[in-house]
Write a protein that holds these residues in place. Sequence first.
Motif, mmCIF file in Angstrom:
data_model
loop_
_atom_site.group_PDB
_atom_site.id
_atom_site.type_symbol
_atom_site.label_atom_id
_atom_site.label_comp_id
_atom_site.label_asym_id
_atom_site.label_seq_id
_atom_site.Cartn_x
_atom_site.Cartn_y
_atom_site.Cartn_z
ATOM 1 N N VAL A 134 0.852 -1.187 0.000
ATOM 2 C CA VAL A 134 0.000 0.000 0.000
ATOM 3 C C VAL A 134 0.888 1.236 0.000
ATOM 4 C CG1 VAL A 134 -1.872 -1.171 1.222
ATOM 5 C CG2 VAL A 134 -0.133 0.054 2.528
ATOM 6 N N ASN A 135 0.299 2.365 -0.344
ATOM 7 C CA ASN A 135 0.998 3.642 -0.250
ATOM 8 C C ASN A 135 0.131 4.624 0.518
ATOM 9 O OD1 ASN A 135 -0.923 4.671 -2.154
ATOM 10 N ND2 ASN A 135 0.321 3.832 -3.815
ATOM 11 N N SER A 136 0.564 5.875 0.557
ATOM 12 C CA SER A 136 -0.113 6.857 1.408
ATOM 13 C C SER A 136 -1.526 7.165 0.944
ATOM 14 C CB SER A 136 0.702 8.154 1.450
ATOM 15 O OG SER A 136 0.877 8.670 0.142
ATOM 16 N N SER A 137 -1.871 6.854 -0.299
ATOM 17 C CA SER A 137 -3.213 7.151 -0.807
ATOM 18 C C SER A 137 -4.075 5.910 -0.968
ATOM 19 C CB SER A 137 -3.107 7.877 -2.155
ATOM 20 O OG SER A 137 -2.436 7.072 -3.112
ATOM 21 N N SER A 138 -3.592 4.764 -0.533
ATOM 22 C CA SER A 138 -4.365 3.527 -0.683
ATOM 23 C C SER A 138 -5.476 3.457 0.364
ATOM 24 C CB SER A 138 -3.450 2.303 -0.528
ATOM 25 O OG SER A 138 -2.468 2.264 -1.533
ATOM 26 N N PRO A 139 -6.722 3.219 -0.055
ATOM 27 C CA PRO A 139 -7.782 2.993 0.942
ATOM 28 C C PRO A 139 -7.584 1.646 1.616
ATOM 29 C CG PRO A 139 -8.632 2.649 -1.280
ATOM 30 C CD PRO A 139 -7.223 3.163 -1.435
ATOM 31 N N LEU A 140 -7.689 1.611 2.926
ATOM 32 C CA LEU A 140 -7.483 0.384 3.691
ATOM 33 C C LEU A 140 -8.802 -0.284 4.057
ATOM 34 C CD1 LEU A 140 -4.655 1.629 6.091
ATOM 35 C CD2 LEU A 140 -4.436 0.546 3.846
ATOM 36 N N ALA A 141 -9.807 0.503 4.399
ATOM 37 C CA ALA A 141 -11.101 -0.056 4.780
ATOM 38 C C ALA A 141 -12.117 1.068 4.843
ATOM 39 C CB ALA A 141 -11.015 -0.769 6.125
ATOM 40 N N ASP A 142 -13.382 0.677 4.802
ATOM 41 C CA ASP A 142 -14.484 1.594 5.071
ATOM 42 C C ASP A 142 -15.046 1.244 6.443
ATOM 43 O OD1 ASP A 142 -14.228 2.844 2.641
ATOM 44 O OD2 ASP A 142 -15.707 1.572 1.644
ATOM 45 N N ILE A 143 -15.073 2.231 7.336
ATOM 46 C CA ILE A 143 -15.587 2.013 8.687
ATOM 47 C C ILE A 143 -16.593 3.107 9.009
ATOM 48 C CG2 ILE A 143 -13.450 0.899 9.451
ATOM 49 C CD1 ILE A 143 -12.674 3.467 10.873
ATOM 50 N N TYR A 144 -17.405 2.866 10.000
ATOM 51 C CA TYR A 144 -18.358 3.888 10.438
ATOM 52 C C TYR A 144 -18.542 3.798 11.936
ATOM 53 C CZ TYR A 144 -21.755 0.025 10.194
ATOM 54 O OH TYR A 144 -22.415 -1.163 10.347
ATOM 55 N N ALA A 145 -18.879 4.942 12.535
ATOM 56 C CA ALA A 145 -19.087 5.009 13.972
ATOM 57 C C ALA A 145 -20.438 4.407 14.327
ATOM 58 C CB ALA A 145 -19.004 6.458 14.453
ATOM 59 N N ILE A 146 -20.542 3.903 15.552
ATOM 60 C CA ILE A 146 -21.768 3.226 15.979
ATOM 61 C C ILE A 146 -22.434 3.919 17.158
ATOM 62 C CG2 ILE A 146 -21.080 0.965 15.117
ATOM 63 C CD1 ILE A 146 -20.161 0.273 17.947
ATOM 64 N N ASP A 147 -21.933 5.103 17.543
ATOM 65 C CA ASP A 147 -22.606 5.797 18.642
ATOM 66 C C ASP A 147 -23.975 6.301 18.221
ATOM 67 O OD1 ASP A 147 -21.387 7.491 16.877
ATOM 68 O OD2 ASP A 147 -20.736 8.944 18.369
ATOM 69 N N TYR A 148 -24.142 6.615 16.933
ATOM 70 C CA TYR A 148 -25.455 6.950 16.396
ATOM 71 C C TYR A 148 -25.413 6.808 14.884
ATOM 72 C CZ TYR A 148 -23.330 11.494 15.328
ATOM 73 O OH TYR A 148 -22.503 12.488 14.855
ATOM 74 N N VAL A 149 -26.581 6.728 14.272
ATOM 75 C CA VAL A 149 -26.695 6.740 12.816
ATOM 76 C C VAL A 149 -27.601 7.898 12.423
ATOM 77 C CG1 VAL A 149 -26.298 4.272 12.496
ATOM 78 C CG2 VAL A 149 -28.636 5.103 12.841
ATOM 79 N N GLU A 150 -27.375 8.418 11.231
ATOM 80 C CA GLU A 150 -28.187 9.506 10.707
ATOM 81 C C GLU A 150 -28.930 9.036 9.458
ATOM 82 O OE1 GLU A 150 -25.669 13.411 12.228
ATOM 83 O OE2 GLU A 150 -25.787 12.956 10.084
#
Length: 235
Positions: free
Chosen positions: A113-129
């Motif tokens: 990977v390099n500095s611009s490579s996406p590693l994962a998609d994550i999201y917070a779980i304290d609330y959803v909108e």
Amino acid sequence: GFFEKGDLLVKLDDRDYQAELKIAESSLLSARQSLLEEQARAGQALEDWKRLGDGEKPNALVLREPQLEAAKAKVLSAEAQLEKATLAFERTNIVAPYAGRILKKEVDIGQVVNSSSPLADIYAIDYVEIRLPIKNRDLSLLQLPEEFRNQPLNTTTIPVTFQSDLIGDQRWTGTLIRTEGAIDSSSQQLYAVAQINDPYGSKNTTDKPIKIGQYVTAIIEGRLLEDSLIIPNDS
């Protein structure tokens, strides 16, 4: 899966960064040594002038002030290089910035990977909108949260009930927290944003928790109309 704030998500091979860190530390030690030597030379030059001078004020070159400032600049540069190398080394450990959940993994063991490579998609779980399109004819029937310049946001709590039949009869409760600042260009409707707190907590869900991307039906509590007549639909 779920993760907590501060958990290690991805670890990069840090051997090259360790080497760069040691090189930066060595450069800083060398620069500091050169500065000490130059300070000693400057002090000796001042003593020599006092002993051999004719009483006149010595100039900057005699006191080796340019050489001393250059040595100080090298120390500052070496310190900056060390800070940069330390930061790059610390970034080899990708830690969770918040408690959340993994949506998609983009890399695997051994992948470059390099500095611009996406590693994962994550999201917070304290609330959803949830974005809710409001029909134009219904805007006057709702007490929507609006914000004006130099005035605090209207914090009136407007309850919203969400329903879904994706996995049985699912229900959640939330509140309207804001309206978007522009009319949607494609639908020409105003979108309101509702929030469900702790959507994955066992106390705030039905048999199955809400899913990202899931379609839901929202029931918004409207204004209380005064002096109104109720006309039955079957009359």
